[in-house]
Design an enzyme around this catalytic site. Structure first.
Site, mmCIF file in Angstrom:
data_model
loop_
_atom_site.group_PDB
_atom_site.id
_atom_site.type_symbol
_atom_site.label_atom_id
_atom_site.label_comp_id
_atom_site.label_asym_id
_atom_site.label_seq_id
_atom_site.Cartn_x
_atom_site.Cartn_y
_atom_site.Cartn_z
ATOM 1 N N GLU A 240 0.641 -1.414 -0.393
ATOM 2 C CA GLU A 240 -0.059 0.458 -0.041
ATOM 3 C C GLU A 240 1.063 1.292 0.213
ATOM 4 O O GLU A 240 0.633 2.346 -1.089
ATOM 5 C CB GLU A 240 -0.881 -0.251 1.804
ATOM 6 C CG GLU A 240 -1.947 1.230 1.160
ATOM 7 C CD GLU A 240 -2.657 0.553 2.393
ATOM 8 O OE1 GLU A 240 -3.811 -0.067 1.960
ATOM 9 O OE2 GLU A 240 -3.264 1.451 2.633
ATOM 10 N N GLN A 277 7.609 35.376 -13.037
ATOM 11 C CA GLN A 277 8.503 34.539 -12.612
ATOM 12 C C GLN A 277 7.938 33.740 -11.386
ATOM 13 O O GLN A 277 8.384 33.026 -11.178
ATOM 14 C CB GLN A 277 9.769 35.330 -12.337
ATOM 15 C CG GLN A 277 10.837 34.203 -12.635
ATOM 16 C CD GLN A 277 12.057 34.921 -12.551
ATOM 17 O OE1 GLN A 277 12.006 35.680 -11.966
ATOM 18 N NE2 GLN A 277 12.795 33.865 -12.986
#
Ligand SMILES: Cc1cc2nc3c(=O)[nH]c(=O)nc-3n(C[C@H](O)[C@H](O)[C@H](O)COP(=O)(O)OP(=O)(O)OC[C@H]3O[C@@H](n4cnc5c(N)ncnc54)[C@H](O)[C@@H]3O)c2cc1C
Length: 377
Positions: A240, A277
């Site tokens: 898992e 940016q």
């Protein structure tokens, strides 16, 4: 060292991604598993991917199985559904395949792989969460098997389950050493499944309490041997913690597709967002988290396939992927801003879905504890 996918892996991923996009429903707020949709998952090999072909499974290794879940996690916006499939396979089908008697495997696995039955893992109790050595659910030896008595508090798939993989103690004072694992069929007298409870994310995956009141379980429904429950649970957690989290890699791929498209399309101050940016830096950070966690996950899968299970690698992979998914979902909300906060874009759902990943299969704190122990600290 080989970082590329082979042609078969690419084909399988592409087919699974297309199926997930075209054949699966959009995200749902209401808990429940549609039997028709479950059959579709079975037909595409998701429900029995790592189970042997003799039981109707795909016989895939850990890496190939993870790639399949990655594709479904990306293509299917209903993360709760993909999580249901993953819990069914890794925490239920795999322990039955690896530790069940031949008769039990024969009885349960073909229907589980084909999508004719649903399985749930019932370990957690009110007083046994991170510490599963203190189970209150009792297994009392009787003629021909055991009687189970106790209540499990958080069982994903519980309300829909036909099979419950559960754990009980034969001696509450003996901790891990007294745990035994069982595969209990839903119809067994004394099994009561609660109504689905409301939860933060993965809302379509129904979860509930499950009560065992004097449930008789025959010897052949024991997984492994009496006292081996801890080993069975750790093995299922290895699957898992490693493979299940591939669905959160897929979820992050989906978020990346969305933020890149949005940054090109959405304009503010007369320019697309990608001209700022601070926006592109945020997206690059998302990509960095995604790709570094993907590498850890692939390596952890590779170690399972190489028969050199790496407990440290698996804990680091689970920690990195779950935390990356959560951080990336928050960043995606920031890139989409007001739209990210609204439901219709699917971004806020991804955020809610990602939170659970840092809790189940052992919380982030517990992964750090496992890693520290493996480092000899
Ligand atoms: C989406 C989801 C699905 C789930 N599905 C299932 C399922 O199918 N079957 C099932 O059995 N369970 C399931 N669970 C339950 C899950 O396994 C538990 O919630 C988890 O193991 C943590 O246990 P707890 O909630 O009791 O938290 P607790 O153990 O009470 O922990 C509370 C806090 O204390 C911290 N903590 C505890 N012990 C330590 C320690 N030693 N060191 C450092 N920090 C510690 C934890 O990290 C956490 O932050 C699910 C949970 C979620 C959120």
């Amino acid at each position: 060292m080989e970082f590329g996918w082979n042609a078969q892996q690419r084909r399988r991923y592409d087919a699974a991604l297309a199926a997930a996009r075209q054949q699966l429903p959009p995200a749902r707020a209401t808990p429940g598993i549609d039997p028709g949709v479950w059959r579709v998952l079975g037909e595409h090999g998701l429900l029995g991917a790592a189970v042997g072909p003799e039981y109707g499974g795909g016989g895939l290794g850990a890496l190939d199985t993870a790639l399949l879940f990655e594709a479904f996690g990306r293509g299917c916006e209903d993360t709760g559904l993909v999580f249901s499939a993953a819990a069914h396979l890794f925490a239920c089908a795999m322990p039955i395949a690896e530790f069940g008697s031949p008769a039990l495997r024969e009885r349960l696995l073909p229907a589980m792989c084909a999508g004719r039955s649903i399985a749930a893992n019932a370990m957690t109790e009110d007083e046994a969460g991170s510490d599963v050595s203190v189970l209150a659910t009792l297994a009392t030896p009787v003629d021909g098997g055991y009687l189970l008595n106790g209540t499990k508090s958080f069982v994903s798939n519980g309300p829909a389950a036909d099979v419950l993989v559960t754990y009980a103690t034969t001696d509450p004072a003996a901790g891990h050493f007294a745990l035994t694992a069982f595969a209990v069929e839903r119809g067994s007298p004394g099994v009561t499944v609660g109504a689905p409870f409301a939860k933060l994310g993965m809302t379509s995956c129904p979860a509930s309490e499950v009560e065992f009141a004097g449930v008789f379980v025959p010897y052949d429904a024991v997984l492994g041997e009496r006292g081996q429950g801890s080993v069975v649970f750790q093995e299922s957690m290895l699957w898992e913690r490693t493979c299940l989290f591939a669905l959160f890699i897929g979820l992050q791929d989906r978020l990346m597709d969305q933020v890149v498209a949005h940054a090109g399309k959405r304009r503010q101050f007369g320019r697309p967002l990608r001209d700022f940016q601070s926006v592109t830096n945020r997206i690059v950070e998302m990509k960095l988290r995604l790709e570094s966690s993907r590498l850890l996950l692939y390596r952890a899968c590779w170690s399972i396939d190489s028969a050199e299970p790496d407990v440290l690698g698996s804990a680091l992979s689970k920690l990195a992927v779950s935390e990356a998914a959560l951080a990336n979902a928050i960043d995606a909300v920031h890139v989409f801003a007001g739209r990210g906060y609204r439901s219709e874009y699917g971004i806020e759902a991804a955020l809610r879905d990602a939170v659970g990943g840092t809790v189940f299969s052992g919380t982030s704190d517990m992964q750090r504890q496992i890693a520290a122990r493996e480092l000899g600290l």
